[in-house]
Design a protein around this motif. Structure first.
Motif, PDB file in Angstrom:
ATOM      1  N   ASP A 136     -51.097 -26.871  39.562  1.00  0.00           N
ATOM      2  CA  ASP A 136     -51.630 -28.148  40.031  1.00  0.00           C
ATOM      3  C   ASP A 136     -50.513 -29.161  40.225  1.00  0.00           C
ATOM      4  OD1 ASP A 136     -54.313 -27.226  39.798  1.00  0.00           O
ATOM      5  OD2 ASP A 136     -54.232 -27.613  37.625  1.00  0.00           O
ATOM      6  N   LYS A 137     -50.719 -30.089  41.141  1.00  0.00           N
ATOM      7  CA  LYS A 137     -49.754 -31.145  41.396  1.00  0.00           C
ATOM      8  C   LYS A 137     -49.489 -31.958  40.131  1.00  0.00           C
ATOM      9  CE  LYS A 137     -51.024 -31.749  46.272  1.00  0.00           C
ATOM     10  NZ  LYS A 137     -51.591 -32.670  47.285  1.00  0.00           N
ATOM     11  N   ASN A 138     -48.208 -32.304  39.938  1.00  0.00           N
ATOM     12  CA  ASN A 138     -47.783 -33.138  38.806  1.00  0.00           C
ATOM     13  C   ASN A 138     -48.119 -32.536  37.446  1.00  0.00           C
ATOM     14  OD1 ASN A 138     -46.862 -35.238  40.564  1.00  0.00           O
ATOM     15  ND2 ASN A 138     -48.984 -35.918  40.799  1.00  0.00           N
ATOM     16  N   ASN A 139     -48.247 -31.211  37.406  1.00  0.00           N
ATOM     17  CA  ASN A 139     -48.604 -30.559  36.147  1.00  0.00           C
ATOM     18  C   ASN A 139     -47.679 -29.383  35.827  1.00  0.00           C
ATOM     19  OD1 ASN A 139     -50.212 -30.394  33.821  1.00  0.00           O
ATOM     20  ND2 ASN A 139     -51.481 -28.790  34.734  1.00  0.00           N
ATOM     21  N   TYR A 140     -46.430 -29.446  36.292  1.00  0.00           N
ATOM     22  CA  TYR A 140     -45.479 -28.365  36.031  1.00  0.00           C
ATOM     23  C   TYR A 140     -44.057 -28.888  36.193  1.00  0.00           C
ATOM     24  CZ  TYR A 140     -45.038 -28.187  41.136  1.00  0.00           C
ATOM     25  OH  TYR A 140     -44.827 -28.518  42.456  1.00  0.00           O
ATOM     26  N   ASP A 141     -43.113 -28.171  35.592  1.00  0.00           N
ATOM     27  CA  ASP A 141     -41.685 -28.394  35.787  1.00  0.00           C
ATOM     28  C   ASP A 141     -41.167 -27.261  36.667  1.00  0.00           C
ATOM     29  OD1 ASP A 141     -42.018 -30.484  33.954  1.00  0.00           O
ATOM     30  OD2 ASP A 141     -41.564 -29.149  32.267  1.00  0.00           O
ATOM     31  N   ILE A 142     -39.957 -27.423  37.200  1.00  0.00           N
ATOM     32  CA  ILE A 142     -39.428 -26.426  38.121  1.00  0.00           C
ATOM     33  C   ILE A 142     -37.980 -26.080  37.793  1.00  0.00           C
ATOM     34  CG2 ILE A 142     -38.685 -28.141  39.839  1.00  0.00           C
ATOM     35  CD1 ILE A 142     -39.539 -26.134  42.024  1.00  0.00           C
ATOM     36  N   ALA A 143     -37.632 -24.814  37.994  1.00  0.00           N
ATOM     37  CA  ALA A 143     -36.241 -24.350  37.882  1.00  0.00           C
ATOM     38  C   ALA A 143     -35.978 -23.395  39.024  1.00  0.00           C
ATOM     39  CB  ALA A 143     -36.007 -23.659  36.542  1.00  0.00           C
ATOM     40  N   ASN A 152     -28.721 -19.029  32.337  1.00  0.00           N
ATOM     41  CA  ASN A 152     -29.501 -19.384  31.144  1.00  0.00           C
ATOM     42  C   ASN A 152     -31.013 -19.314  31.373  1.00  0.00           C
ATOM     43  OD1 ASN A 152     -27.603 -20.215  28.903  1.00  0.00           O
ATOM     44  ND2 ASN A 152     -26.817 -21.503  30.552  1.00  0.00           N
ATOM     45  N   ILE A 153     -31.435 -18.324  32.137  1.00  0.00           N
ATOM     46  CA  ILE A 153     -32.856 -18.190  32.445  1.00  0.00           C
ATOM     47  C   ILE A 153     -33.670 -17.935  31.180  1.00  0.00           C
ATOM     48  CG2 ILE A 153     -34.562 -16.785  33.671  1.00  0.00           C
ATOM     49  CD1 ILE A 153     -32.461 -16.375  35.866  1.00  0.00           C
ATOM     50  N   GLU A 154     -33.202 -16.995  30.351  1.00  0.00           N
ATOM     51  CA  GLU A 154     -33.971 -16.676  29.145  1.00  0.00           C
ATOM     52  C   GLU A 154     -33.957 -17.838  28.155  1.00  0.00           C
ATOM     53  OE1 GLU A 154     -35.210 -12.900  26.509  1.00  0.00           O
ATOM     54  OE2 GLU A 154     -33.147 -12.881  27.296  1.00  0.00           O
ATOM     55  N   THR A 155     -32.871 -18.572  28.097  1.00  0.00           N
ATOM     56  CA  THR A 155     -32.824 -19.764  27.251  1.00  0.00           C
ATOM     57  C   THR A 155     -33.931 -20.741  27.634  1.00  0.00           C
ATOM     58  OG1 THR A 155     -30.427 -19.566  26.953  1.00  0.00           O
ATOM     59  CG2 THR A 155     -31.384 -21.734  26.550  1.00  0.00           C
ATOM     60  N   ILE A 156     -34.092 -20.947  28.931  1.00  0.00           N
ATOM     61  CA  ILE A 156     -35.120 -21.870  29.425  1.00  0.00           C
ATOM     62  C   ILE A 156     -36.520 -21.342  29.130  1.00  0.00           C
ATOM     63  CG2 ILE A 156     -36.120 -22.874  31.527  1.00  0.00           C
ATOM     64  CD1 ILE A 156     -33.209 -22.921  32.663  1.00  0.00           C
ATOM     65  N   LEU A 157     -36.741 -20.053  29.420  1.00  0.00           N
ATOM     66  CA  LEU A 157     -38.079 -19.496  29.233  1.00  0.00           C
ATOM     67  C   LEU A 157     -38.458 -19.403  27.758  1.00  0.00           C
ATOM     68  CD1 LEU A 157     -38.125 -16.747  32.008  1.00  0.00           C
ATOM     69  CD2 LEU A 157     -38.989 -19.088  32.096  1.00  0.00           C
ATOM     70  N   LYS A 158     -37.484 -19.163  26.888  1.00  0.00           N
ATOM     71  CA  LYS A 158     -37.756 -19.177  25.438  1.00  0.00           C
ATOM     72  C   LYS A 158     -38.253 -20.548  24.997  1.00  0.00           C
ATOM     73  CE  LYS A 158     -34.656 -15.658  23.464  1.00  0.00           C
ATOM     74  NZ  LYS A 158     -33.428 -15.484  22.653  1.00  0.00           N
ATOM     75  N   THR A 176     -46.094 -26.275  31.666  1.00  0.00           N
ATOM     76  CA  THR A 176     -45.962 -25.183  32.628  1.00  0.00           C
ATOM     77  C   THR A 176     -44.627 -25.295  33.353  1.00  0.00           C
ATOM     78  OG1 THR A 176     -48.340 -25.009  32.984  1.00  0.00           O
ATOM     79  CG2 THR A 176     -46.931 -24.151  34.736  1.00  0.00           C
ATOM     80  N   ILE A 177     -43.968 -24.159  33.562  1.00  0.00           N
ATOM     81  CA  ILE A 177     -42.756 -24.124  34.379  1.00  0.00           C
ATOM     82  C   ILE A 177     -42.930 -23.114  35.499  1.00  0.00           C
ATOM     83  CG2 ILE A 177     -41.600 -22.426  32.873  1.00  0.00           C
ATOM     84  CD1 ILE A 177     -38.931 -23.856  33.687  1.00  0.00           C
ATOM     85  N   VAL A 178     -42.501 -23.511  36.685  1.00  0.00           N
ATOM     86  CA  VAL A 178     -42.401 -22.601  37.822  1.00  0.00           C
ATOM     87  C   VAL A 178     -40.921 -22.272  37.978  1.00  0.00           C
ATOM     88  CG1 VAL A 178     -42.745 -22.292  40.303  1.00  0.00           C
ATOM     89  CG2 VAL A 178     -44.414 -23.599  38.955  1.00  0.00           C
ATOM     90  N   PHE A 179     -40.573 -21.019  37.734  1.00  0.00           N
ATOM     91  CA  PHE A 179     -39.173 -20.599  37.842  1.00  0.00           C
ATOM     92  C   PHE A 179     -39.030 -19.717  39.080  1.00  0.00           C
ATOM     93  CE2 PHE A 179     -35.397 -20.590  34.916  1.00  0.00           C
ATOM     94  CZ  PHE A 179     -34.500 -20.202  35.900  1.00  0.00           C
ATOM     95  N   ILE A 180     -38.221 -20.192  40.037  1.00  0.00           N
ATOM     96  CA  ILE A 180     -38.024 -19.493  41.297  1.00  0.00           C
ATOM     97  C   ILE A 180     -36.719 -18.712  41.240  1.00  0.00           C
ATOM     98  CG2 ILE A 180     -37.727 -19.763  43.793  1.00  0.00           C
ATOM     99  CD1 ILE A 180     -39.265 -22.436  43.484  1.00  0.00           C
ATOM    100  N   SER A 181     -36.797 -17.402  41.498  1.00  0.00           N
ATOM    101  CA  SER A 181     -35.598 -16.566  41.462  1.00  0.00           C
ATOM    102  C   SER A 181     -35.831 -15.295  42.274  1.00  0.00           C
ATOM    103  CB  SER A 181     -35.226 -16.219  40.018  1.00  0.00           C
ATOM    104  OG  SER A 181     -33.970 -15.581  39.958  1.00  0.00           O
ATOM    105  N   ASN A 182     -34.745 -14.535  42.411  1.00  0.00           N
ATOM    106  CA  ASN A 182     -34.824 -13.234  43.096  1.00  0.00           C
ATOM    107  C   ASN A 182     -34.951 -12.138  42.040  1.00  0.00           C
ATOM    108  OD1 ASN A 182     -32.229 -13.783  42.153  1.00  0.00           O
ATOM    109  ND2 ASN A 182     -31.187 -12.742  43.837  1.00  0.00           N
TER     110      ASN A 182
END
Length: 343
Positions: A176-183, A192-198, A206-212
């Motif tokens: 939902d809009k304005n209800n998540y953080d982004i990386a 430091n992806i796992e550091t963030i997700l931990k 909520t975090i939306v993490f965009i990656s390959n």
């Protein structure tokens, strides 16, 4: 990637009419573009630019560029070992090397690969006609290590300012809009992806993490381990600016985990997006934002920040300051003029 974005925008924002660019790239990219991009020629190299063949790719592209052009811009020092050879055979050609961000320090490389990258950096530093550093932290490193004064030119980020919002994207991701953080980061350990997700695991955020995620063993490991968490959305990869900016527009915070590199393009783009930034604490990220961000060094510290951070006056001040820095220092018009002055 930073270098691809740099090459594109040096051409797109070109001011000097008497200057022409020729770009050496993989064959399928040149074919797809019709051997040209705007008014720049694209020269196909029938080799892969990554992996073991990248050494041969660098050698061939530098040879062709040295024959056809009077100035060669080398993006990254990975081909630095060839520069003294080319200066010997092409004494009238000038070589400008963008030194990138201490590529050898990335944890993904083996001991042998790190050694080769250090040799390339050494050769590029001593034999290039001009060195470019994209971060003040890198300027200090080069001055101390090699006793040379590089030219400081960062990246622009204002190419993201004009976009068409993708109305269906958030719904497709279940957020939902304005209800998540982004990386946003490539799936590699030094981001430091796992550091963030931990830090987010079991949090009421909520975090939306965009990656390959599918491009590496590490990415697949992270996806398998954290994709079950209800508050973690592992999405992407997205390369379309409309999609990326739609997600940035409605995010609360941008979480930046990069620990290597100089000025990371995604951080500059977050500054242009007026996003409150929580970044991994290192000299490069502090220089890029001029410390107008909140910094973390561990998952526990990030978790503490996320549990206590509210959109306070101080956070709003940091966001406004970082946006003003982006306008002042990270516009493509300014970056292009800096490169053209060197050329």
């Amino acid at each position: 990637g930073g270098f691809e974005t740099l090459a594109e925008n040096l051409i797109r924002y070109k001011n000097e009419k008497n200057l022409s660019y020729e770009v050496y790239c993989e064959k399928d990219i040149a074919l797809k573009q019709g051997f040209s991009f705007l008014d720049a020629k694209l020269h196909p190299i029938n080799l892969k630019a990554n992996g073991f063949l990248s050494v041969l790719y660098d050698l061939v592209s530098m040879l062709l560029a040295s024959i056809r052009s009077n100035t060669v811009i080398i993006l990254g020092p990975s081909a630095g070992i060839f520069i003294p050879l080319f200066r010997l055979f092409f004494p009238r050609t000038k070589f400008i090397t963008n030194m990138a961000g201490l590529e050898w320090s990335r944890s993904k490389w083996s001991f042998f690969a790190k050694f080769i990258l250090k040799v390339n950096e050494f050769s590029a530093a001593y034999f290039s006609n001009i060195l470019i550093a994209d971060n003040i932290g890198l300027v200090h490193y080069i001055k101390k290590k090699y006793k040379f004064e590089p030219k400081f030119i960062p990246y622009g980020g204002d190419h993201i300012c004009s976009f068409k919002e993708d109305q269906k994207l958030l719904k497709s991701l279940g957020i939902d809009k304005n209800n998540y953080d982004i990386a946003i980061a490539r799936a590699q350990e030094d981001n430091n992806i796992e550091t963030i997700l931990k830090a987010y695991k079991d949090l009421n955020r909520t975090i939306v993490f965009i990656s390959n995620w599918e491009k590496s063993e590490y990415g697949r490991y992270i996806y398998k381990k954290y994709s079950y968490c209800k508050n973690i959305c592992l999405a992407g990869p997205f390369y379309n600016i409309d999609e990326l900016q739609t997600l940035r527009k409605w995010a609360n915070y941008y979480i930046h985990g990069h620990s290597a590199g100089g000025t990371n393009p995604t951080l500059v783009e977050a500054m242009w997006s007026k996003l409150p930034i929580i970044a991994f604490d290192n000299v490069f990220n502090r220089h890029t934002t001029n410390s107008n961000a909140t910094f973390f060094s561990s998952d526990e510290e990030l978790r503490s920040i996320l549990m206590s951070t509210k959109k306070s006056q101080n956070l709003d001040k940091n966001t406004e300051n970082s946006y003003n820095i982006a306008i002042k220092d990270y516009s493509w018009d300014k970056v292009t003029r800096e490169y053209e002055n060197l050329l």
